[in-house]
Design a protein around this motif. Sequence first.
Motif, PDB file in Angstrom:
ATOM      1  N   ASN A  40       0.805  -1.225   0.000  1.00  0.00           N
ATOM      2  CA  ASN A  40       0.000   0.000   0.000  1.00  0.00           C
ATOM      3  C   ASN A  40       0.839   1.276   0.000  1.00  0.00           C
ATOM      4  OD1 ASN A  40      -1.657  -2.306   1.019  1.00  0.00           O
ATOM      5  ND2 ASN A  40      -3.263  -0.777   0.757  1.00  0.00           N
ATOM      6  N   ASN A  43       2.846   2.136  -5.749  1.00  0.00           N
ATOM      7  CA  ASN A  43       1.846   2.307  -6.795  1.00  0.00           C
ATOM      8  C   ASN A  43       1.893   1.094  -7.723  1.00  0.00           C
ATOM      9  OD1 ASN A  43       0.071   3.288  -8.746  1.00  0.00           O
ATOM     10  ND2 ASN A  43       1.677   4.434  -9.795  1.00  0.00           N
ATOM     11  N   GLY A  45      -0.742  -0.955  -9.777  1.00  0.00           N
ATOM     12  CA  GLY A  45      -2.138  -0.972 -10.219  1.00  0.00           C
ATOM     13  C   GLY A  45      -2.591  -2.350 -10.669  1.00  0.00           C
ATOM     14  N   MET A  46      -3.860  -2.403 -11.051  1.00  0.00           N
ATOM     15  CA  MET A  46      -4.439  -3.671 -11.508  1.00  0.00           C
ATOM     16  C   MET A  46      -3.886  -4.069 -12.876  1.00  0.00           C
ATOM     17  SD  MET A  46      -6.589  -4.470  -9.129  1.00  0.00           S
ATOM     18  CE  MET A  46      -7.634  -5.727  -9.839  1.00  0.00           C
ATOM     19  N   CYS A  47      -3.916  -5.350 -13.149  1.00  0.00           N
ATOM     20  CA  CYS A  47      -3.616  -5.853 -14.495  1.00  0.00           C
ATOM     21  C   CYS A  47      -4.626  -5.241 -15.456  1.00  0.00           C
ATOM     22  CB  CYS A  47      -3.740  -7.374 -14.507  1.00  0.00           C
ATOM     23  SG  CYS A  47      -3.726  -8.088 -16.160  1.00  0.00           S
ATOM     24  N   GLU A  48      -4.140  -4.817 -16.620  1.00  0.00           N
ATOM     25  CA  GLU A  48      -5.036  -4.193 -17.601  1.00  0.00           C
ATOM     26  C   GLU A  48      -5.426  -5.145 -18.729  1.00  0.00           C
ATOM     27  OE1 GLU A  48      -3.519  -0.362 -18.781  1.00  0.00           O
ATOM     28  OE2 GLU A  48      -3.344   0.295 -16.687  1.00  0.00           O
ATOM     29  N   VAL A  65       2.480  -2.545 -18.123  1.00  0.00           N
ATOM     30  CA  VAL A  65       1.836  -1.433 -17.408  1.00  0.00           C
ATOM     31  C   VAL A  65       2.877  -0.840 -16.464  1.00  0.00           C
ATOM     32  CG1 VAL A  65      -0.025  -0.768 -15.839  1.00  0.00           C
ATOM     33  CG2 VAL A  65      -0.396  -2.616 -17.512  1.00  0.00           C
ATOM     34  N   ASP A  67       4.569   1.047 -13.664  1.00  0.00           N
ATOM     35  CA  ASP A  67       4.379   1.681 -12.353  1.00  0.00           C
ATOM     36  C   ASP A  67       5.408   1.044 -11.413  1.00  0.00           C
ATOM     37  OD1 ASP A  67       3.280  -0.827 -11.799  1.00  0.00           O
ATOM     38  OD2 ASP A  67       1.210  -0.129 -11.749  1.00  0.00           O
ATOM     39  N   GLU A  95      -7.242  -5.754  -2.227  1.00  0.00           N
ATOM     40  CA  GLU A  95      -7.079  -5.315  -3.618  1.00  0.00           C
ATOM     41  C   GLU A  95      -5.604  -5.130  -3.978  1.00  0.00           C
ATOM     42  OE1 GLU A  95      -9.287  -4.231  -1.493  1.00  0.00           O
ATOM     43  OE2 GLU A  95     -11.250  -4.277  -2.469  1.00  0.00           O
ATOM     44  N   SER A  96      -4.807  -4.612  -3.046  1.00  0.00           N
ATOM     45  CA  SER A  96      -3.391  -4.397  -3.376  1.00  0.00           C
ATOM     46  C   SER A  96      -2.658  -5.727  -3.540  1.00  0.00           C
ATOM     47  CB  SER A  96      -2.706  -3.506  -2.327  1.00  0.00           C
ATOM     48  OG  SER A  96      -2.779  -4.076  -1.042  1.00  0.00           O
ATOM     49  N   ALA A  99      -3.819  -7.174  -6.953  1.00  0.00           N
ATOM     50  CA  ALA A  99      -3.200  -6.492  -8.100  1.00  0.00           C
ATOM     51  C   ALA A  99      -1.773  -7.006  -8.307  1.00  0.00           C
ATOM     52  CB  ALA A  99      -3.189  -4.980  -7.866  1.00  0.00           C
ATOM     53  N   ARG A 103      -0.486  -9.745 -11.442  1.00  0.00           N
ATOM     54  CA  ARG A 103       0.514  -9.348 -12.448  1.00  0.00           C
ATOM     55  C   ARG A 103       1.762 -10.219 -12.358  1.00  0.00           C
ATOM     56  NH1 ARG A 103       0.779  -2.951 -11.915  1.00  0.00           N
ATOM     57  NH2 ARG A 103       2.247  -3.128 -13.658  1.00  0.00           N
TER      58      ARG A 103
END
Length: 184
Positions: A40, A43, A45-48, A65, A67, A95-96, A99, A103
């Motif tokens: 947390n 940064n 992010g989610m897999c796109e 992606v 980050d 969620e973290s 994500a 990935r």
Amino acid sequence: MNVIVISSSPNTDGLTAACATAAVQGAREAGASVEEIRLNDLNVGMCEACDNGWGTCLPDHECQVEDDFQPLHARVRGEDAYVLVTPVYWGEMSESAKAFTDRLRRCEATLRDASHLAGKPVIAVAAAGGSGGGMITCLLSMERWIDHVRARKFDLIPVNRWSREYKLVAIREAARTMVQEATR
Ligand SMILES: Cc1cc2nc3c(=O)[nH]c(=O)nc-3n(C[C@H](O)[C@H](O)[C@H](O)COP(=O)(O)O)c2cc1C
């Protein structure tokens, strides 16, 4: 021996943080060099699901992606053992955690037996600080993830508010034993 403890709660002093600290202590007691990462704070992010569903993760085993995932991926590849600690949200990983593990799985599972995590031990901890429910479904998805990246399930540990005291002891012992076993 290098161990990474990856936690994934926004709280710095909650149950998840206490579990991560116990793992760090145990691994250090056994002589490991331990790195602690709080997802947390990063940064990631989610897999796109790039392009047709597979981006560069399939052919190149790298995520396109850009980050904080890339430097973390590089560090994770070089570790010898892992502790993943997530709070239980809705009976699942936070969620973290989701994500990051999604990935990482795409990049490493596609390497099959050449995965950088292949055969390496993992301790998964699911910390349910609310109702105490959902620990097992959370651990089920963590177990599946460990299988997909071809790592080795060293232990899967459910923790809730009532079991906190003795489970922190168990996490510390699990991390210590994991390092001792791997360096024997
Ligand atoms: C969105 C959300 C969903 C949650 N779902 C569950 C759950 O299914 N079971 C449970 O015991 N606790 C649940 N909780 C409580 C968390 O597991 C608890 O906050 C967790 O221990 C994290 O606390 P910590 O951040 O202090 O470690 C949920 C919390 C949030 C924010």
